[in-house]
Design a protein around this motif. Structure first.
Motif, PDB file in Angstrom:
ATOM      1  N   GLN A 112      -7.675  -6.018   6.007  1.00  0.00           N
ATOM      2  CA  GLN A 112      -9.078  -6.134   6.315  1.00  0.00           C
ATOM      3  C   GLN A 112      -8.826  -7.504   7.159  1.00  0.00           C
ATOM      4  O   GLN A 112      -9.461  -7.795   7.544  1.00  0.00           O
ATOM      5  CB  GLN A 112     -10.243  -5.745   5.182  1.00  0.00           C
ATOM      6  CG  GLN A 112     -10.262  -4.602   4.267  1.00  0.00           C
ATOM      7  CD  GLN A 112     -11.475  -4.397   3.867  1.00  0.00           C
ATOM      8  OE1 GLN A 112     -11.588  -5.586   3.207  1.00  0.00           O
ATOM      9  NE2 GLN A 112     -12.083  -3.058   3.157  1.00  0.00           N
ATOM     10  N   TRP A 143       0.045  -1.326   0.267  1.00  0.00           N
ATOM     11  CA  TRP A 143       0.106  -0.374   0.130  1.00  0.00           C
ATOM     12  C   TRP A 143       1.175   1.060   0.031  1.00  0.00           C
ATOM     13  O   TRP A 143       0.536   2.237  -0.817  1.00  0.00           O
ATOM     14  CB  TRP A 143      -0.655  -0.263   1.677  1.00  0.00           C
ATOM     15  CG  TRP A 143      -2.112   1.307   1.190  1.00  0.00           C
ATOM     16  CD1 TRP A 143      -3.156   0.765   0.537  1.00  0.00           C
ATOM     17  CD2 TRP A 143      -1.395   2.055   1.452  1.00  0.00           C
ATOM     18  NE1 TRP A 143      -3.773   2.315   0.925  1.00  0.00           N
ATOM     19  CE2 TRP A 143      -3.063   3.142   1.195  1.00  0.00           C
ATOM     20  CE3 TRP A 143      -0.777   2.980   2.124  1.00  0.00           C
ATOM     21  CZ2 TRP A 143      -3.252   4.486   1.424  1.00  0.00           C
ATOM     22  CZ3 TRP A 143      -0.918   4.625   2.586  1.00  0.00           C
ATOM     23  CH2 TRP A 143      -1.837   4.962   2.471  1.00  0.00           C
ATOM     24  N   LEU A 203      -0.130   5.260   5.683  1.00  0.00           N
ATOM     25  CA  LEU A 203      -1.415   5.132   5.956  1.00  0.00           C
ATOM     26  C   LEU A 203      -2.376   4.774   7.347  1.00  0.00           C
ATOM     27  O   LEU A 203      -3.302   4.899   6.919  1.00  0.00           O
ATOM     28  CB  LEU A 203      -1.306   3.022   5.896  1.00  0.00           C
ATOM     29  CG  LEU A 203      -3.020   2.102   6.347  1.00  0.00           C
ATOM     30  CD1 LEU A 203      -3.233   2.098   5.376  1.00  0.00           C
ATOM     31  CD2 LEU A 203      -2.130   0.345   6.337  1.00  0.00           C
ATOM     32  N   CYS A 251     -12.095   1.770   6.229  1.00  0.00           N
ATOM     33  CA  CYS A 251     -11.375   0.765   6.203  1.00  0.00           C
ATOM     34  C   CYS A 251     -12.539  -0.180   5.299  1.00  0.00           C
ATOM     35  O   CYS A 251     -11.309  -1.333   4.800  1.00  0.00           O
ATOM     36  CB  CYS A 251     -12.865  -0.283   7.430  1.00  0.00           C
ATOM     37  SG  CYS A 251     -12.439  -0.153   9.288  1.00  0.00           S
ATOM     38  N   PRO A 304     -11.861   6.188  10.368  1.00  0.00           N
ATOM     39  CA  PRO A 304     -11.230   4.998   9.490  1.00  0.00           C
ATOM     40  C   PRO A 304     -11.854   4.376   8.540  1.00  0.00           C
ATOM     41  O   PRO A 304     -13.208   4.924   8.611  1.00  0.00           O
ATOM     42  CB  PRO A 304     -10.901   3.104  10.368  1.00  0.00           C
ATOM     43  CG  PRO A 304     -12.014   3.327  11.143  1.00  0.00           C
ATOM     44  CD  PRO A 304     -12.153   5.158  12.082  1.00  0.00           C
ATOM     45  N   VAL A 343      -6.054   6.442   5.635  1.00  0.00           N
ATOM     46  CA  VAL A 343      -6.690   4.981   5.562  1.00  0.00           C
ATOM     47  C   VAL A 343      -7.271   5.000   7.457  1.00  0.00           C
ATOM     48  O   VAL A 343      -8.245   5.289   7.542  1.00  0.00           O
ATOM     49  CB  VAL A 343      -6.285   3.977   5.049  1.00  0.00           C
ATOM     50  CG1 VAL A 343      -7.322   2.710   5.726  1.00  0.00           C
ATOM     51  CG2 VAL A 343      -6.103   4.476   3.896  1.00  0.00           C
ATOM     52  N   CYS A 344      -6.301   4.659   8.347  1.00  0.00           N
ATOM     53  CA  CYS A 344      -6.854   3.836   9.646  1.00  0.00           C
ATOM     54  C   CYS A 344      -6.550   5.357  10.557  1.00  0.00           C
ATOM     55  O   CYS A 344      -5.964   5.657  11.128  1.00  0.00           O
ATOM     56  CB  CYS A 344      -6.041   3.054  10.376  1.00  0.00           C
ATOM     57  SG  CYS A 344      -6.626   2.459  12.029  1.00  0.00           S
ATOM     58  N   CYS A 380      -7.578  -7.456  10.040  1.00  0.00           N
ATOM     59  CA  CYS A 380      -7.578  -6.792  11.811  1.00  0.00           C
ATOM     60  C   CYS A 380      -8.876  -7.500  12.425  1.00  0.00           C
ATOM     61  O   CYS A 380      -9.906  -7.391  11.629  1.00  0.00           O
ATOM     62  CB  CYS A 380      -7.996  -5.284  10.544  1.00  0.00           C
ATOM     63  SG  CYS A 380      -8.422  -3.811  11.589  1.00  0.00           S
ATOM     64  N   CYS A 435      -8.920  -0.250   3.264  1.00  0.00           N
ATOM     65  CA  CYS A 435      -7.599  -0.377   4.003  1.00  0.00           C
ATOM     66  C   CYS A 435      -7.590  -1.993   3.417  1.00  0.00           C
ATOM     67  O   CYS A 435      -7.876  -3.366   3.139  1.00  0.00           O
ATOM     68  CB  CYS A 435      -7.864  -0.943   5.689  1.00  0.00           C
ATOM     69  SG  CYS A 435      -6.458  -0.895   6.577  1.00  0.00           S
TER      70      CYS A 435
END
Length: 216
Positions: free
Chosen positions: A204, A20, A187, A198, A196, A191-192, A207, A201
């Motif tokens: 996933q 990512w 990230l 999710c 978030p 994203v987080c 998580c 992400c």
């Protein structure tokens, strides 16, 4: 407390963060600089401050202050006027004085921590991202990400707990730690974050937060 991670999960998480990060790399100017004074200053500017807000201030700074002594020579400098946390101006001046006296920026962790304004995060970020020396980055965003991933509650003190430091160290690879840490930073920002995203992400499947809070 101890978080157990098997090698398969560890490899999957690292790969997800790394991939990512490569695909969503933020090409901020301090990430390309060869001027270590500018790199260290950038990490101080970024402390509790949004990277996009830092960018124009950093660009102006590097135009005017190539070395610590050039910053000290400007008695009217007010670098942090537009960044908040104005107490950092005095810290930066003290840092510039110390580095001017030393004539170099230390690489060793303990020596960096003895510099004005340099704490664990700044020292680790400077070493890993700018010197390419393996080091583990821990801030509130990293705590939040790992807490969600592994399903444990976090507090402002979590980052200082021995078990959490050991977890963060295990997550951080010795090889290509720089790209891992860049991916981790980006990230947690994109994203987080506090709220978030999710659905986009890459973590996933591993998580606990996604499994228990989003899909149920």
């Amino acid at each position: 407390m101890q978080i157990m991670i098997n090698d398969v999960v560890l490899g999957s998480l690292r790969k997800g963060i790394f991939k990512w990060g490569i695909n969503n790399y933020k090409n901020y100017p301090w990430r390309q600089t060869s001027n270590l004074w500018h790199a260290l200053v950038a990490e101080i500017m970024l402390q509790r401050t949004n990277a996009d807000q830092v960018k124009p201030v950093y660009l102006e700074f590097i135009e005017n202050y190539e070395f610590p002594y050039s910053y000290l020579s400007d008695q009217s400098s007010n670098v942090f006027e537009n960044l908040g946390l104005r107490w950092r101006e005095e810290v930066l001046k003290n840092l510039a004085i110390e580095l001017t006296n030393l004539g170099f920026i230390p690489e060793e962790k303990l020596a960096l921590l003895n510099l004005p304004g340099v704490g664990n995060y700044i020292a680790a970020a400077y070493r890993s991202l700018h010197l390419n020396i393996p080091d583990t980055i821990i801030d509130s965003n990293v705590v939040r990400l790992y807490g969600r991933l592994f399903g444990f509650k976090t507090t402002p003190e979590t980052r200082r707990k021995k078990w959490f430091i050991e977890l963060a160290e295990k997550m951080t690879p010795d090889n290509d730690h720089r790209n891992y840490n860049y991916g981790l930073i980006d990230l947690t920002r994109e994203v987080c974050k506090y709220k978030p995203e999710c659905e986009v992400c890459p973590l996933q499947s591993e998580c606990e937060y996604y499994k228990t809070q989003v899909t149920n």
